[in-house]
Scaffold this motif. Structure first.
Motif, PDB file in Angstrom:
ATOM      1  N   PHE A   1      -2.925   7.382 -17.234  1.00 34.75           N
ATOM      2  CA  PHE A   1      -2.478   7.514 -15.850  1.00 34.75           C
ATOM      3  C   PHE A   1      -2.837   8.895 -15.291  1.00 34.75           C
ATOM      4  CE2 PHE A   1       1.177   8.200 -12.789  1.00 34.75           C
ATOM      5  CZ  PHE A   1       0.616   7.426 -11.786  1.00 34.75           C
ATOM      6  N   LEU A   2      -2.582   9.941 -16.058  1.00 34.54           N
ATOM      7  CA  LEU A   2      -2.909  11.291 -15.592  1.00 34.54           C
ATOM      8  C   LEU A   2      -4.418  11.496 -15.501  1.00 34.54           C
ATOM      9  CD1 LEU A   2      -0.245  13.490 -17.434  1.00 34.54           C
ATOM     10  CD2 LEU A   2      -0.261  12.727 -15.048  1.00 34.54           C
ATOM     11  N   ALA A   3      -5.171  10.822 -16.359  1.00 39.42           N
ATOM     12  CA  ALA A   3      -6.636  10.893 -16.270  1.00 39.42           C
ATOM     13  C   ALA A   3      -7.115  10.272 -14.958  1.00 39.42           C
ATOM     14  CB  ALA A   3      -7.271  10.183 -17.460  1.00 39.42           C
ATOM     15  N   ALA A   4      -6.470   9.172 -14.541  1.00 47.00           N
ATOM     16  CA  ALA A   4      -6.813   8.538 -13.263  1.00 47.00           C
ATOM     17  C   ALA A   4      -6.466   9.458 -12.096  1.00 47.00           C
ATOM     18  CB  ALA A   4      -6.077   7.207 -13.130  1.00 47.00           C
ATOM     19  N   ILE A   5      -5.311  10.111 -12.176  1.00 45.67           N
ATOM     20  CA  ILE A   5      -4.908  11.060 -11.132  1.00 45.67           C
ATOM     21  C   ILE A   5      -5.904  12.215 -11.059  1.00 45.67           C
ATOM     22  CG2 ILE A   5      -3.155  12.753 -10.450  1.00 45.67           C
ATOM     23  CD1 ILE A   5      -2.231   9.943  -9.922  1.00 45.67           C
ATOM     24  N   ASP A   6      -6.306  12.735 -12.211  1.00 44.91           N
ATOM     25  CA  ASP A   6      -7.246  13.861 -12.234  1.00 44.91           C
ATOM     26  C   ASP A   6      -8.623  13.459 -11.721  1.00 44.91           C
ATOM     27  OD1 ASP A   6      -5.327  15.588 -13.139  1.00 44.91           O
ATOM     28  OD2 ASP A   6      -5.894  15.444 -15.249  1.00 44.91           O
ATOM     29  N   GLN A   7      -9.025  12.210 -11.964  1.00 45.41           N
ATOM     30  CA  GLN A   7     -10.289  11.734 -11.410  1.00 45.41           C
ATOM     31  C   GLN A   7     -10.213  11.702  -9.885  1.00 45.41           C
ATOM     32  OE1 GLN A   7     -13.402  10.930 -12.857  1.00 45.41           O
ATOM     33  NE2 GLN A   7     -13.838  11.070 -10.664  1.00 45.41           N
ATOM     34  N   LEU A   8      -9.061  11.278  -9.363  1.00 40.11           N
ATOM     35  CA  LEU A   8      -8.868  11.281  -7.914  1.00 40.11           C
ATOM     36  C   LEU A   8      -8.901  12.708  -7.369  1.00 40.11           C
ATOM     37  CD1 LEU A   8      -8.318   9.700  -5.325  1.00 40.11           C
ATOM     38  CD2 LEU A   8      -5.876   9.825  -5.847  1.00 40.11           C
ATOM     39  N   LEU A   9      -8.351  13.650  -8.117  1.00 41.89           N
ATOM     40  CA  LEU A   9      -8.382  15.055  -7.701  1.00 41.89           C
ATOM     41  C   LEU A   9      -9.820  15.570  -7.629  1.00 41.89           C
ATOM     42  CD1 LEU A   9      -5.397  16.663  -9.656  1.00 41.89           C
ATOM     43  CD2 LEU A   9      -5.450  15.817  -7.315  1.00 41.89           C
ATOM     44  N   GLU A  10     -10.648  15.158  -8.579  1.00 40.35           N
ATOM     45  CA  GLU A  10     -12.064  15.537  -8.534  1.00 40.35           C
ATOM     46  C   GLU A  10     -12.741  14.952  -7.302  1.00 40.35           C
ATOM     47  OE1 GLU A  10     -14.370  14.900 -12.048  1.00 40.35           O
ATOM     48  OE2 GLU A  10     -12.783  15.608 -13.388  1.00 40.35           O
ATOM     49  N   ASP A  11     -12.422  13.687  -7.012  1.00 41.65           N
ATOM     50  CA  ASP A  11     -12.976  13.044  -5.819  1.00 41.65           C
ATOM     51  C   ASP A  11     -12.555  13.810  -4.561  1.00 41.65           C
ATOM     52  OD1 ASP A  11     -13.931  11.122  -7.552  1.00 41.65           O
ATOM     53  OD2 ASP A  11     -12.378   9.657  -7.080  1.00 41.65           O
ATOM     54  N   LEU A  12     -11.280  14.192  -4.509  1.00 40.37           N
ATOM     55  CA  LEU A  12     -10.762  14.942  -3.363  1.00 40.37           C
ATOM     56  C   LEU A  12     -11.477  16.282  -3.211  1.00 40.37           C
ATOM     57  CD1 LEU A  12      -6.921  14.305  -3.720  1.00 40.37           C
ATOM     58  CD2 LEU A  12      -8.253  13.856  -1.660  1.00 40.37           C
ATOM     59  N   ALA A  13     -11.644  16.978  -4.322  1.00 41.74           N
ATOM     60  CA  ALA A  13     -12.258  18.304  -4.282  1.00 41.74           C
ATOM     61  C   ALA A  13     -13.706  18.245  -3.806  1.00 41.74           C
ATOM     62  CB  ALA A  13     -12.178  18.952  -5.663  1.00 41.74           C
ATOM     63  N   GLU A  14     -14.416  17.190  -4.182  1.00 37.04           N
ATOM     64  CA  GLU A  14     -15.840  17.081  -3.862  1.00 37.04           C
ATOM     65  C   GLU A  14     -16.102  16.504  -2.472  1.00 37.04           C
ATOM     66  OE1 GLU A  14     -17.337  14.654  -6.981  1.00 37.04           O
ATOM     67  OE2 GLU A  14     -17.115  16.199  -8.540  1.00 37.04           O
ATOM     68  N   ALA A  15     -15.120  15.811  -1.901  1.00 41.84           N
ATOM     69  CA  ALA A  15     -15.345  15.081  -0.652  1.00 41.84           C
ATOM     70  C   ALA A  15     -15.423  16.011   0.550  1.00 41.84           C
ATOM     71  CB  ALA A  15     -14.236  14.059  -0.441  1.00 41.84           C
ATOM     72  N   CYS A  16     -16.317  15.671   1.461  1.00 40.18           N
ATOM     73  CA  CYS A  16     -16.418  16.407   2.725  1.00 40.18           C
ATOM     74  C   CYS A  16     -15.274  16.001   3.656  1.00 40.18           C
ATOM     75  CB  CYS A  16     -17.770  16.116   3.373  1.00 40.18           C
ATOM     76  SG  CYS A  16     -18.038  17.001   4.926  1.00 40.18           S
ATOM     77  N   HIS A  17     -15.076  14.689   3.814  1.00 44.32           N
ATOM     78  CA  HIS A  17     -13.969  14.156   4.607  1.00 44.32           C
ATOM     79  C   HIS A  17     -13.214  13.135   3.757  1.00 44.32           C
ATOM     80  CE1 HIS A  17     -16.977  15.366   7.687  1.00 44.32           C
ATOM     81  NE2 HIS A  17     -15.910  15.858   8.278  1.00 44.32           N
ATOM     82  N   VAL A  18     -11.890  13.123   3.888  1.00 43.24           N
ATOM     83  CA  VAL A  18     -11.052  12.197   3.133  1.00 43.24           C
ATOM     84  C   VAL A  18     -10.265  11.337   4.114  1.00 43.24           C
ATOM     85  CG1 VAL A  18      -9.232  11.945   1.404  1.00 43.24           C
ATOM     86  CG2 VAL A  18     -10.829  13.878   1.265  1.00 43.24           C
ATOM     87  N   TYR A  19     -10.307  10.018   3.901  1.00 42.69           N
ATOM     88  CA  TYR A  19      -9.612   9.079   4.777  1.00 42.69           C
ATOM     89  C   TYR A  19      -8.616   8.269   3.957  1.00 42.69           C
ATOM     90  CZ  TYR A  19     -13.431  10.308   7.871  1.00 42.69           C
ATOM     91  OH  TYR A  19     -14.328  11.014   8.638  1.00 42.69           O
ATOM     92  N   LEU A  20      -7.354   8.325   4.362  1.00 39.90           N
ATOM     93  CA  LEU A  20      -6.290   7.591   3.687  1.00 39.90           C
ATOM     94  C   LEU A  20      -6.031   6.312   4.477  1.00 39.90           C
ATOM     95  CD1 LEU A  20      -4.301   7.816   1.307  1.00 39.90           C
ATOM     96  CD2 LEU A  20      -2.711   8.965   2.847  1.00 39.90           C
TER      97      LEU A  20
END
Length: 258
Positions: free
Chosen positions: A114-133
């Motif tokens: 579960f924490l690995a999935a959260i950390d993968q999302l954090l990497e996605d967030l860090a790399e993204a130019c724009h984030v849409y929820l």
């Protein structure tokens, strides 16, 4: 009482028309860290409008002069950042995962996965130019505090309400869509919207209970929402997942800046 930034988010999320007031609000949201350097004339020029319109825009948020606007924006942001820091000192990832387990009624949760999935999302967030929820109306309301705090931590997140303005074709490969669909009902109730989202060039993450949906449609990142159905406990689980994301993002930032 809402902070000025949270009022901006409410305005951006509920505006039916992207008029000049919307554009001013979006500009301030995107240039939050730079606003101390903007005079009222400079802000008007940047938004291609007049100082008279800037004054009318301030009145929408209960502000009677530009100096007061800048003071309130700066002060509420600093107070909020101090609150984030204090709260993150009092919690640990393991505590939040255990809270999610208790709320979901699960006997056990694979914490490492579960924490690995959260950390993968954090990497996605860090790399993204724009984030849409992307979520339905009520879950978007639940995420307001999370989006505000993430903005103060330097990450701009924009709301997209499911079923409203399916404008995904203009997104780019360095953008990120985070789709939150607790039970996966979006596929039966808003399939055309879902397919437009899914076929967009942006990177895509999904947060859902529905493992079948994730298996059939290959998202870049999958964060499970534990539980059996869409109920009040699931709202609390979602809030706790947002808290966990924010906590781990904050701790990574703090470790990098040391």
């Amino acid at each position: 009482m809402n902070t000025l930034l949270s009022l901006f988010l409410l305005f951006l999320n509920h505006s039916l028309h992207q008029d000049v007031y919307y554009q001013i609000t979006q500009f301030v949201y995107e240039h939050l860290e730079e606003m101390d350097n903007y005079s009222m004339t400079a802000l008007a020029d940047a938004c291609h409008t007049s100082t008279v319109t800037i004054k009318k825009w301030m009145e929408l948020f209960g502000l009677d002069n530009y100096k007061r606007f800048k003071e309130r924006l700066r002060d509420t942001s600093l107070i909020r950042l101090a609150q984030i820091d204090a709260r993150c000192q009092k919690v640990r990832s393991e505590q939040l995962v255990e809270k999610i387990r208790l709320l979901s009624g699960k006997k056990a949760i694979n914490q490492d996965m579960f924490l690995a999935a959260i950390d993968q999302l954090l990497e996605d967030l860090a790399e993204a130019c724009h984030v849409y929820l992307c979520k339905a109306t009520f879950p978007l309301a639940l995420s307001l505090s999370f989006v505000e705090d993430m903005r103060l931590l330097g990450k701009r997140i924009y709301f997209k309400q499911i079923g409203f303005r399916a404008e995904f074709e203009q997104l780019k490969t360095d953008d990120l869509i985070i789709l939150v669909t607790v039970t996966g009902r979006i596929l039966s109730q808003n399939k055309s919207y879902f397919l437009k989202l899914y076929r967009s060039p942006a990177k895509k993450a999904i947060m859902t209970q529905n493992e079948i949906l994730h298996t059939f449609y290959l998202f870049d990142t999958y964060v499970p929402l534990f539980g059996e159905d869409d109920n009040e406990n699931e709202n609390l689980i979602l809030l706790t997942v947002f808290q966990l994301i924010k906590y781990r993002y904050f701790m990574k930032m703090r470790n990098i800046n040391r």
